[in-house]
Design a protein around this motif. Structure first.
Motif, PDB file in Angstrom:
ATOM      1  N   MET A   1     -52.567 -46.164 -15.042  1.00  0.00           N
ATOM      2  CA  MET A   1     -53.036 -47.113 -16.037  1.00  0.00           C
ATOM      3  C   MET A   1     -53.326 -46.407 -17.365  1.00  0.00           C
ATOM      4  N   LYS A   2     -52.984 -47.083 -18.462  1.00  0.00           N
ATOM      5  CA  LYS A   2     -53.183 -46.505 -19.786  1.00  0.00           C
ATOM      6  C   LYS A   2     -54.671 -46.442 -20.148  1.00  0.00           C
ATOM      7  N   HIS A   3     -55.421 -47.505 -19.790  1.00  0.00           N
ATOM      8  CA  HIS A   3     -56.844 -47.576 -20.138  1.00  0.00           C
ATOM      9  C   HIS A   3     -57.669 -47.831 -18.882  1.00  0.00           C
ATOM     10  N   ARG A   4     -58.967 -47.601 -18.999  1.00  0.00           N
ATOM     11  CA  ARG A   4     -59.827 -47.739 -17.821  1.00  0.00           C
ATOM     12  C   ARG A   4     -60.561 -49.070 -17.751  1.00  0.00           C
ATOM     13  N   ILE A   5     -61.174 -49.508 -18.869  1.00  0.00           N
ATOM     14  CA  ILE A   5     -61.953 -50.752 -18.857  1.00  0.00           C
ATOM     15  C   ILE A   5     -61.637 -51.612 -20.076  1.00  0.00           C
TER      16      ILE A   5
ATOM     17  N   ASN B   1     -55.937 -53.813 -12.623  1.00  0.00           N
ATOM     18  CA  ASN B   1     -54.659 -53.383 -13.188  1.00  0.00           C
ATOM     19  C   ASN B   1     -53.978 -54.487 -14.008  1.00  0.00           C
ATOM     20  N   PHE B   2     -54.683 -54.964 -15.005  1.00  0.00           N
ATOM     21  CA  PHE B   2     -54.193 -56.048 -15.850  1.00  0.00           C
ATOM     22  C   PHE B   2     -53.878 -55.520 -17.238  1.00  0.00           C
ATOM     23  N   CYS B   3     -52.655 -55.729 -17.704  1.00  0.00           N
ATOM     24  CA  CYS B   3     -52.226 -55.285 -19.044  1.00  0.00           C
ATOM     25  C   CYS B   3     -52.448 -53.788 -19.268  1.00  0.00           C
ATOM     26  N   ASP B   4     -52.068 -52.989 -18.292  1.00  0.00           N
ATOM     27  CA  ASP B   4     -52.212 -51.536 -18.389  1.00  0.00           C
ATOM     28  C   ASP B   4     -53.665 -51.086 -18.472  1.00  0.00           C
ATOM     29  N   VAL B   5     -54.567 -51.933 -17.996  1.00  0.00           N
ATOM     30  CA  VAL B   5     -55.983 -51.578 -17.963  1.00  0.00           C
ATOM     31  C   VAL B   5     -56.450 -51.635 -16.508  1.00  0.00           C
ATOM     32  N   GLU B   6     -57.105 -50.573 -16.085  1.00  0.00           N
ATOM     33  CA  GLU B   6     -57.507 -50.445 -14.678  1.00  0.00           C
ATOM     34  C   GLU B   6     -58.436 -51.565 -14.229  1.00  0.00           C
ATOM     35  N   LYS B   7     -59.482 -51.822 -15.034  1.00  0.00           N
ATOM     36  CA  LYS B   7     -60.439 -52.886 -14.722  1.00  0.00           C
ATOM     37  C   LYS B   7     -60.646 -53.737 -15.968  1.00  0.00           C
ATOM     38  N   VAL B   8     -60.400 -55.041 -15.830  1.00  0.00           N
ATOM     39  CA  VAL B   8     -60.653 -55.974 -16.929  1.00  0.00           C
ATOM     40  C   VAL B   8     -61.690 -56.979 -16.448  1.00  0.00           C
ATOM     41  N   ILE B   9     -62.782 -57.091 -17.193  1.00  0.00           N
ATOM     42  CA  ILE B   9     -63.858 -57.999 -16.810  1.00  0.00           C
ATOM     43  C   ILE B   9     -63.871 -59.222 -17.724  1.00  0.00           C
ATOM     44  N   TYR B  10     -64.397 -60.325 -17.201  1.00  0.00           N
ATOM     45  CA  TYR B  10     -64.477 -61.550 -17.989  1.00  0.00           C
ATOM     46  C   TYR B  10     -65.604 -62.420 -17.449  1.00  0.00           C
ATOM     47  N   THR B  11     -66.054 -63.362 -18.259  1.00  0.00           N
ATOM     48  CA  THR B  11     -67.140 -64.244 -17.840  1.00  0.00           C
ATOM     49  C   THR B  11     -66.589 -65.567 -17.314  1.00  0.00           C
ATOM     50  N   SER B  12     -67.340 -66.149 -16.405  1.00  0.00           N
ATOM     51  CA  SER B  12     -66.973 -67.440 -15.854  1.00  0.00           C
ATOM     52  C   SER B  12     -68.256 -68.171 -15.443  1.00  0.00           C
ATOM     53  N   PHE B  13     -68.095 -69.439 -15.076  1.00  0.00           N
ATOM     54  CA  PHE B  13     -69.227 -70.260 -14.643  1.00  0.00           C
ATOM     55  C   PHE B  13     -68.773 -71.161 -13.504  1.00  0.00           C
ATOM     56  N   LEU B  14     -69.711 -71.553 -12.671  1.00  0.00           N
ATOM     57  CA  LEU B  14     -69.437 -72.582 -11.688  1.00  0.00           C
ATOM     58  C   LEU B  14     -69.382 -73.938 -12.399  1.00  0.00           C
TER      59      LEU B  14
END
Length: 218
Positions: free
Chosen positions: A1-5, A116-129
């Motif tokens: 992966m190119k990037h980590r977070i 492993n999304f878009c050459d990034v090891e871990k991609v975080i995002y917010t969500s709600f129920l």
């Protein structure tokens, strides 16, 4: 992966990531959301403005344009989650940390991960129920909430639903509801563009404040 977070942005986070994320940002990657998103949340912090959230695959919604904000490689994942959570919750104390809840409610911010999304090891995002009290949000209902928000404190602070829609439209973010949602705003305000609607309702806000905060019809 190119990037980590990285942090996946598909709403106001694109334009306004907050100071903490700005300090750590090193690159942006244009992408498409790996899940559908839709105006399926009514935000209390924006005086009932409709906002975008991820929705289930069998729900009404659309995969659309987004941005991965890549952050400093030395930041640990748990710290990145806390930074994103603080931004979403409008918290300024940097010692407050994100804690994953065992039984979250629709009021709790969830911080989820993509691998492993878009050459990034871990991609975080917010969500709600899903909010039980706001089911079946039609474009007409969305427009009503957006107009209500701009005629409230959120409009004065420029955090209302119409400005939110204007912002995501700028980045080519289109959902199943967004175009009809915009059309309903224009119909209800008798205007020809979101810019005109904002100008008209901002003026109405000033008139309302001079009348002791009593809202008058558009």
């Amino acid at each position: 992966m190119k990037h980590r977070i990285g942090i996946l942005a598909f709403g106001s986070l694109i334009d306004n990531p907050g100071e903490e994320i700005k300090e750590l940002e090193i690159e942006r990657i244009n992408c498409t959301t790996p899940f559908k998103i839709e105006f399926s949340r009514i935000s209390s912090s924006r005086d009932k403005a409709p906002t975008l959230i991820p929705v289930k695959e069998n729900s009404k919604g659309k995969k659309t344009n987004a941005t991965v904000i890549v952050i400093d490689e030395h930041i640990k994942l748990e710290k990145a989650k806390s930074i994103l959570w603080r931004r979403e919750c409008h918290k300024t104390a940097r010692n407050e940390k994100f804690v994953e809840r065992k039984n979250p409610t629709s009021k709790n911010v969830l911080v989820l991960e993509l691998e492993n999304f878009c050459d990034v090891e871990k991609v975080i995002y917010t969500s709600f129920l899903q909010q039980d009290e706001y089911q079946n949000l039609t474009p007409e209902k969305l427009a009503d909430y957006a107009i209500e928000s701009i005629l409230s404190k959120a409009g004065v602070e420029k955090k209302d639903g119409i400005r939110y829609l204007q912002s995501i439209k700028k980045y080519g973010i289109i959902t199943e509801n967004s175009q009809e949602y915009e059309r309903q705003i224009l119909l209800k305000t008798n205007t020809e563009s979101l810019e005109d609607a904002i100008e008209k309702l901002d003026k109405q806000n000033i008139i309302n404040s001079k009348n002791g905060g009593i809202r008058k019809k558009i």
